[in-house]
Design a protein around this motif. Structure first.
Motif, PDB file in Angstrom:
ATOM      1  N   VAL A   1      -3.405   1.429  -9.615  1.00 38.43           N
ATOM      2  CA  VAL A   1      -1.933   0.599  -9.379  1.00 38.43           C
ATOM      3  C   VAL A   1      -2.283  -0.673  -9.276  1.00 38.43           C
ATOM      4  O   VAL A   1      -2.996  -1.035  -8.078  1.00 38.43           O
ATOM      5  N   GLY A   2      -1.911  -1.769  -9.793  1.00 33.85           N
ATOM      6  CA  GLY A   2      -2.068  -2.964  -9.587  1.00 33.85           C
ATOM      7  C   GLY A   2      -0.825  -3.814  -8.850  1.00 33.85           C
ATOM      8  O   GLY A   2       0.344  -3.516  -8.773  1.00 33.85           O
ATOM      9  N   GLY A   3      -1.013  -5.055  -8.647  1.00 36.12           N
ATOM     10  CA  GLY A   3      -0.020  -5.918  -8.102  1.00 36.12           C
ATOM     11  C   GLY A   3       0.668  -6.935  -8.850  1.00 36.12           C
ATOM     12  O   GLY A   3       0.274  -7.276 -10.003  1.00 36.12           O
ATOM     13  N   VAL A   4       1.977  -7.343  -8.358  1.00 37.99           N
ATOM     14  CA  VAL A   4       2.572  -8.406  -9.044  1.00 37.99           C
ATOM     15  C   VAL A   4       2.767  -9.522  -8.236  1.00 37.99           C
ATOM     16  O   VAL A   4       3.054  -9.441  -6.901  1.00 37.99           O
ATOM     17  N   PHE A   5       2.027 -10.559  -8.561  1.00 43.43           N
ATOM     18  CA  PHE A   5       1.846 -11.625  -7.862  1.00 43.43           C
ATOM     19  C   PHE A   5       2.821 -12.949  -7.929  1.00 43.43           C
ATOM     20  O   PHE A   5       3.224 -13.225  -9.056  1.00 43.43           O
TER      21      PHE A   5
ATOM     22  N   PRO B   1       3.894  -1.545 -10.140  1.00 44.24           N
ATOM     23  CA  PRO B   1       5.393  -1.353  -9.626  1.00 44.24           C
ATOM     24  C   PRO B   1       6.042  -2.416  -8.877  1.00 44.24           C
ATOM     25  O   PRO B   1       5.105  -3.575  -8.467  1.00 44.24           O
ATOM     26  N   ALA B   2       7.205  -2.685  -8.954  1.00 49.67           N
ATOM     27  CA  ALA B   2       7.918  -3.830  -8.526  1.00 49.67           C
ATOM     28  C   ALA B   2       7.626  -3.911  -7.103  1.00 49.67           C
ATOM     29  O   ALA B   2       7.578  -5.178  -6.592  1.00 49.67           O
ATOM     30  N   GLY B   3       7.462  -2.940  -6.272  1.00 48.87           N
ATOM     31  CA  GLY B   3       7.287  -3.115  -5.058  1.00 48.87           C
ATOM     32  C   GLY B   3       5.743  -3.558  -4.357  1.00 48.87           C
ATOM     33  O   GLY B   3       5.589  -3.851  -3.233  1.00 48.87           O
TER      34      GLY B   3
ATOM     35  N   LEU C   1       0.794  -1.334  -0.042  1.00 46.85           N
ATOM     36  CA  LEU C   1       0.073  -0.092  -0.143  1.00 46.85           C
ATOM     37  C   LEU C   1       1.032   1.082   0.029  1.00 46.85           C
ATOM     38  O   LEU C   1       0.503   2.240  -0.459  1.00 46.85           O
ATOM     39  N   ALA C   2       1.924   1.227   0.538  1.00 50.83           N
ATOM     40  CA  ALA C   2       2.738   2.529   0.466  1.00 50.83           C
ATOM     41  C   ALA C   2       3.290   2.776  -0.605  1.00 50.83           C
ATOM     42  O   ALA C   2       3.466   3.765  -1.080  1.00 50.83           O
ATOM     43  N   VAL C   3       3.712   1.594  -1.226  1.00 55.90           N
ATOM     44  CA  VAL C   3       4.152   1.830  -2.931  1.00 55.90           C
ATOM     45  C   VAL C   3       3.243   2.260  -3.679  1.00 55.90           C
ATOM     46  O   VAL C   3       3.493   3.173  -4.729  1.00 55.90           O
ATOM     47  N   ALA C   4       1.848   1.434  -3.716  1.00 57.50           N
ATOM     48  CA  ALA C   4       0.805   2.138  -4.420  1.00 57.50           C
ATOM     49  C   ALA C   4       0.201   3.538  -4.340  1.00 57.50           C
ATOM     50  O   ALA C   4       0.071   4.220  -5.155  1.00 57.50           O
ATOM     51  N   ARG C   5       0.306   4.092  -2.858  1.00 50.97           N
ATOM     52  CA  ARG C   5       0.059   5.599  -2.807  1.00 50.97           C
ATOM     53  C   ARG C   5       0.923   6.392  -3.214  1.00 50.97           C
ATOM     54  O   ARG C   5       0.564   7.331  -3.896  1.00 50.97           O
ATOM     55  N   ASP C   6       2.276   5.841  -3.339  1.00 43.57           N
ATOM     56  CA  ASP C   6       3.105   6.838  -3.944  1.00 43.57           C
ATOM     57  C   ASP C   6       3.222   6.928  -5.198  1.00 43.57           C
ATOM     58  O   ASP C   6       3.308   8.136  -5.949  1.00 43.57           O
TER      59      ASP C   6
END
Length: 347
Positions: free
Chosen positions: A114-118, A211-213, A100-105
């Motif tokens: 902003v999506g996830g890398v699973f 993002p990678a994070g 969530l920190a990376v997504a908010r940024d």
């Protein structure tokens, strides 16, 4: 700025605790967590309440995940400000602490989603192993593209509220596909609502990123039958989304990807056909050129699974994953045939 985490769940009592724990452990935790209990007949809702989450029970929903989310968002969005954000994550997923920190940024930079890398979780035997390798290669591809992605996957994605409101207005005005006909964020008429929502966001003038994070772990399909149903839905849904939007400045890349996949299916069937023909006639003959080509494929299989460690890299050299490759090609071929023949859709 408030961040609300939404978890759609249908009979997920065995996994909801892990999903909630992943949200509680975020370095920047959500302000609220809402579990959407959709036609649950187990203890999902009770476990969610016991863990401190809010529970929203759907009423008369016949449209699975998309319908459940539309019911919740219809009541949730009017209570939020345009600067707020909404995370939607599946109940069989667990976010890594920095998600969530990376997504908010990245949302602060103007992205529409902003999506996830699973990566795949444990279990599933040989089928699960193949999926974990596949997901590792997907993560590698996204990282090499610096987060540029084709779709905000349904595993986990974060959206600004003002973008979701624009989507709703555009559906009502006809600027976007009508979806459920009432301005619902998710299109209940399609098989892949996450892919369609990505199209909607991008056609509204926003870019998306994974993002990678923004990493997480998700459930793998435990059997070949389950994997077949999942991938058939994914592929057919993606193709139908392309037809739904037509050829635009956004979708031409998606059309190109479908064309390449279609050609890949044809090449695979021709390749297997030539092997059968050779075996039935003069037999197979070793050719230096094809041995060299095979060597290139072996190197690709080994290098692209590096994220899983050297042991898996060694195993990948055996080319045992051709089983999954041929399986997916057959699945894609079935999906294309179903679309062209307009066969009844089922999920």
């Amino acid at each position: 700025m408030e961040l609300v985490a939404v978890i759609p769940a249908h009979d997920e009592q065995d996994r909801i605790g892990t999903a909630l724990a992943g949200l509680r452990q975020q370095t920047v935790p959500p302000d609220r967590i809402v579990v959407v209990a959709d036609n649950c007949a187990d203890g999902t809702a009770d476990l969610a309440r016991a863990a401190g989450a809010e529970v929203f029970a759907t009423e008369g929903n016949r449209h699975k995940k998309a319908g459940a989310l539309n019911q919740l968002l219809a009541t949730l969005l009017p209570t939020l400000a345009d600067t707020d954000t909404v995370l939607v994550t599946d109940a069989d997923c667990a976010l890594d602490p920095a998600f969530l920190a990376v997504a908010r940024d990245h949302l602060a930079r103007g992205y529409g989603g902003v999506g996830g890398v699973f990566r795949g979780d444990g279990g599933g035997g040989f089928v699960g192993h193949l999926q974990r390798n596949e997901y590792a290669r997907y993560a590698r591809d996204v990282a090499r593209l610096k987060g540029r992605c084709l779709v905000l996957t349904g595993t986990a994605a974060v959206f600004p509220v003002h973008v979701l409101r624009e989507i709703s207005r555009a559906r009502r005005s006809g600027a976007l596909p009508a979806g459920d006909g009432t301005g619902g964020i998710y299109d209940t008429t399609v098989l892949t609502e996450d892919n369609e929502l990505t199209f909607a966001i991008r056609h509204s003038g926003y870019e998306v990123i994974s993002p990678a994070g923004c990493t997480l772990v998700t459930e793998v399909m435990p059997t070949w039958r389950d994997l077949w149903r999942q991938r058939l839905r994914w592929k057919r849904g993606a193709v139908e989304n392309c037809f739904q939007y037509g050829m635009t400045r956004i979708t031409w890349r998606y059309w190109g990807r479908q064309l390449l996949t279609f050609l890949g299916v044809l090449v695979t069937f021709v390749y297997l056909g030539t092997i059968v023909w050779a075996l039935a006639s003069d037999g197979l003959h070793v050719q230096p050129f094809w041995i060299a080509v095979t060597g290139i494929f072996v190197v690709e299989r080994v290098v692209t699974v590096r994220l899983r460690g050297w042991r898996q890299m060694l195993v990948a050299a055996s080319m045992h994953e051709l089983v999954l490759d041929f399986f997916l090609q057959a699945c894609h071929g079935k999906a294309y045939a179903d679309v062209l023949l307009r066969r009844r859709r089922a999920w």
